[in-house]
Design an enzyme around this catalytic site. Structure first.
Site, short mmCIF file in Angstrom:
data_model
loop_
_atom_site.label_atom_id
_atom_site.label_comp_id
_atom_site.label_asym_id
_atom_site.label_seq_id
_atom_site.Cartn_x
_atom_site.Cartn_y
_atom_site.Cartn_z
N TYR A 173 12.38 103.43 48.89
CA TYR A 173 11.36 103.83 49.88
C TYR A 173 10.78 105.18 49.48
O TYR A 173 11.39 106.22 49.67
CB TYR A 173 12.03 103.90 51.25
CG TYR A 173 11.13 104.06 52.45
CD1 TYR A 173 9.75 104.04 52.37
CD2 TYR A 173 11.69 104.23 53.72
CE1 TYR A 173 8.95 104.19 53.48
CE2 TYR A 173 10.90 104.36 54.85
CZ TYR A 173 9.53 104.35 54.73
OH TYR A 173 8.75 104.49 55.84
N CYS A 187 -2.59 89.82 67.74
CA CYS A 187 -2.31 91.21 68.06
C CYS A 187 -3.58 91.88 68.57
O CYS A 187 -4.67 91.69 68.03
CB CYS A 187 -1.81 91.92 66.80
SG CYS A 187 -1.63 93.71 66.95
N CYS A 234 -2.81 97.49 70.36
CA CYS A 234 -2.58 98.54 71.37
C CYS A 234 -1.43 99.46 70.98
O CYS A 234 -1.28 100.55 71.52
CB CYS A 234 -2.29 97.91 72.73
SG CYS A 234 -0.76 96.93 72.79
N TYR A 239 8.70 111.01 53.50
CA TYR A 239 10.15 111.18 53.46
C TYR A 239 10.56 111.77 52.11
O TYR A 239 9.72 112.17 51.31
CB TYR A 239 10.83 109.85 53.75
CG TYR A 239 10.64 109.35 55.16
CD1 TYR A 239 10.99 110.15 56.26
CD2 TYR A 239 10.10 108.10 55.42
CE1 TYR A 239 10.81 109.70 57.56
CE2 TYR A 239 9.92 107.64 56.72
CZ TYR A 239 10.27 108.45 57.78
OH TYR A 239 10.10 108.00 59.07
N ALA A 294 3.27 93.66 60.22
CA ALA A 294 4.29 94.11 61.17
C ALA A 294 3.84 93.66 62.55
O ALA A 294 4.37 92.71 63.12
CB ALA A 294 4.47 95.62 61.09
#
Length: 688
Positions: free
Chosen positions: A170, A343, A346, A175, A319
């Site tokens: 990742y 989707c 929101c 990060y 996602a």
């Protein structure tokens, strides 16, 4: 129905190193508010997505070590062997449905405050973490880097043992690994800093060592950002990110590519539309032979096919669309794209991560309830009796109750006072930027149109006598709520005194009904979510001079939780709205609004022509009490039960109204233990 041949390309298998995905539908890592804390809930939620046809289903970010502790956020973890069993709950379910399971190994660096572990934060240099917490990392020395490589390798080995097929490195989202790549942050003078080759050294080592650790049974993916920020929306500034990408291009088995600006990557539909990352992906596929996935809130199979055919992506990453409809791939495969719960953008799903509670969804009321309540997003038990149900009100709660009851097989009558169904959804979707919210109404209306056992009566305002004349066995009151105009809210829990001139005081209901103020208008936002800003924007477009005022310290303060607050502030500034913070409304005489400091109560004045009050709402529940009284007095035609649902019971967000309608339908003719209505997940533990 047969699948439309146009979509065949979406169901081609795709090889990812040593494993093969059965199709191109890829649920990328996304947060759930469950993680290590609620392993059964998250396992069933991910398992349902695999059942719904997603070829790859990934975890959320998964901590590799106690120096990457994101408490109070309940992330996933692979700190030790005790975590393996929890993850196997998810991988087993994904495999049962022919999917691949992916895990996103993660170290947060300075963005991990380590409140639980109390370890010192580690990063490329000593710096503040950007989380708002009063902590600062220490600069990693050579031993720290050796330790990190060992922790990552060990976590990868545990991931393999837990049954994962894809293991991530990742390297994005600000990060630890992303910070090593960043020339603005990485000022190290050793072999891990300075030059481009040195800055990408750690990422290269982790890719190579992860591949060695998992052998030839797992694929290795890298989540990576190809721009370094700075450009306007849709205009990437790459810096040397593409050069680094090209240097590493053939090392992993898959690239999961996103962008620097997270608020754009997963932006709300008010500001960001479907497929918005395409400009950032334009050169990626030409630089690697490995499969590429990215997101874009893809809900249209035509958009998905276009991206694949034009070589933008190999996998359709999702996602939020996978949350709104876990069965999206199945519906495309079965020739039912009209049944997709699209989707609406929101980001209520994201607020679960922000607020540390399990994920929820406006469109999918079963999201997060798969294990806890045993709810399936597509399946529901048959009716428990031949009872008839009358639902009064065709807003979100009423529509969902009618849809779910109809699916169960009940005889349902839905009475709506107005010509249009949808209630607040229909009205709010006409406000600036909220047009996609109409999908809440459209999906349910489409499903109701297919049901012979559901009757919809428009322009049918019900009174008590009308309800009694229908003689339904059960009645649900879904009549919604109205915005108050007296100032009662969070800051002032009483009406403003003296009473303000009625003809100059407006509510969002007035604005949505087309009753617009003239002249200089004060928007008083004590609600703190989206309504204040969209009303301000609408009135600015109307030509009003607009002042937005809130007792909070920022515009639309609750919108921090769905990642739109900064964009809301910028939009108001862009359309010329004056912003006043930390002030509450004390009085208004029709010419002068007296306002006071939220902290000191010091008063000042603003000359305005009108005020729009956005404070709190009052349930429209008179009819409920009338029916309840009729039942008590045993009038002829009374139902066996009456219940308020949605805003008529307790005004809240649209997701809460949908959930309330769904819950009402699920519980019809079922015994419900109100002392223990849902299972409580508990983490695994060892004694001693």
């Amino acid at each position: 129905m047969a699948r439309d041949p146009r979509y065949d390309i979406l169901f081609e298998p795709v090889k990812i190193g040593p494993v093969t995905a059965k199709n191109r539908f890829y649920q990328v890592p996304h947060c759930t508010g469950m993680g290590w804390l609620r392993p059964r809930m998250v396992a069933d939620m991910r398992g349902i997505k695999a059942e719904g046809g997603w070829g790859v289903v990934c975890t959320e970010y998964c901590s590799i070590h106690q120096t990457s502790d994101d408490t109070p956020y309940p992330t996933h973890a692979l700190w030790n062997n005790d975590d393996i069993r929890a993850h196997a709950l998810m991988t087993d379910q994904v495999h049962d449905h022919g999917g691949l399971a992916g895990v996103e190994l993660w170290h947060g660096g300075s963005r991990s405050p380590n409140f639980l572990s109390r370890e010192v934060s580690l990063d490329v240099r000593s710096m503040l973490g950007g989380t708002g917490d009063p902590i600062q990392s220490r600069a990693m020395d050579k031993q720290d880097i050796k330790d990190l490589r060992r922790w990552h390798r060990n976590a990868a080995i545990r991931a393999k043992e837990a049954g994962f097929d894809i293991v991530y490195v990742y390297a994005t989202h600000h990060y630890l690994l992303d910070n090593f790549l960043n020339p603005k942050l990485n000022n190290r003078r050793d072999e891990y800093g300075g030059s481009q080759e040195n800055r990408m050294r750690l990422v290269r080592e982790l890719i190579e060592e992860t591949k060695e650790a998992v052998g030839d049974t797992c694929a290795v993916a890298v989540r990576y950002t190809t721009d370094d920020g700075g450009g306007k929306d849709g205009t990437p500034v790459h810096g040397d990110r593409l050069e680094i990408f090209e240097a590493l291009a053939e090392l992993p088995d898959l690239w999961d590519v996103n962008i620097w600006d997270y608020s754009y990557e997963m932006g709300v539909s008010r500001f960001v539309k479907e497929g918005a990352l395409e400009a950032y992906m334009a050169n990626v596929k030409s630089l690697t032979s490995k499969p590429v996935v990215t997101v874009g809130r893809f809900t249209s199979p035509d958009t998905m096919v276009s991206q694949v055919k034009r070589g933008i992506v190999d996998f359709v990453g999702a996602a939020r669309p996978s949350i709104a409809d876990p069965f999206l791939p199945k519906k495309v495969e079965e020739g039912r794209p009209e049944d997709i719960r699209e989707c609406i953008g929101c980001n209520i799903c994201y607020t679960g991560d922000s607020k540390h509670y399990p994920i929820r969804c406006t469109q999918n009321p079963a999201m997060g309830e798969e294990w806890r309540r045993g709810w399936h997003p597509e399946k529901i038990e048959d009716k428990g009796s031949d009872a008839s149900v009358l639902i009064v009100g065709g807003g979100p709660a009423g529509l969902e109750a009618a849809r779910a009851l109809g699916q169960r097989g009940y005889a349902v009558m839905l009475a709506e006072a107005n010509r249009d169904l949808g209630g607040r959804v229909t009205k709010e979707s006409a406000l600036p930027g909220l047009s996609e919210w109409a999908r809440v109404r459209d999906y349910r209306q489409t499903q109701l149109d297919k049901m012979m056992n559901v009757e919809v009566f428009r322009e049918s305002r019900m009174k008590l006598d009308d309800i009694l004349a229908v003689g339904a066995d059960h009645v649900a009151i879904a009549t919604g709520a109205k915005w108050r105009r007296d100032g009662f809210g969070v800051t002032l829990q009483e009406s403003i005194s003296p009473v303000m001139p009625e003809e100059q005081v407006y509510t969002p209901d007035d604005i949505m009904d087309g009753k617009l103020p003239k002249g200089k208008t004060l928007i008083y936002d004590d609600d703190g979510f989206y309504m204040g800003s969209v009303i301000a924007e609408k009135l600015a477009f109307n030509g009003n001079e607009v002042v937005y005022m809130t007792p909070a310290s920022m515009v639309s303060h609750w919108s921090v939780n769905n990642a739109e607050q900064e964009r809301v502030h910028c939009r108001l500034d862009e359309v010329g709205v004056e912003i006043v913070l930390n002030k509450y409304l004390d009085s208004f005489d029709g010419m002068i609004a007296k306002i006071a400091c939220s902290y000191t109560d010091k008063e000042t004045e603003i000359a305005v022509d009108s005020i729009v009050m956005i404070t709190s709402r009052e349930p429209e529940d008179d009819l409920y009490y009338q029916v309840q009284q009729a039942i008590k007095s045993k009038q002829e035609g009374v139902p066996k039960s009456v219940k308020r649902i949605g805003d008529a019971e307790a005004p809240a967000i649209i997701a809460a109204a949908i959930y309330a309608g769904h819950k009402y339908a699920r519980e019809m003719d079922r015994e419900v233990n109100n002392d223990h209505s849902a299972r409580q997940d508990r983490v695994f533990y060892q004694e001693g």
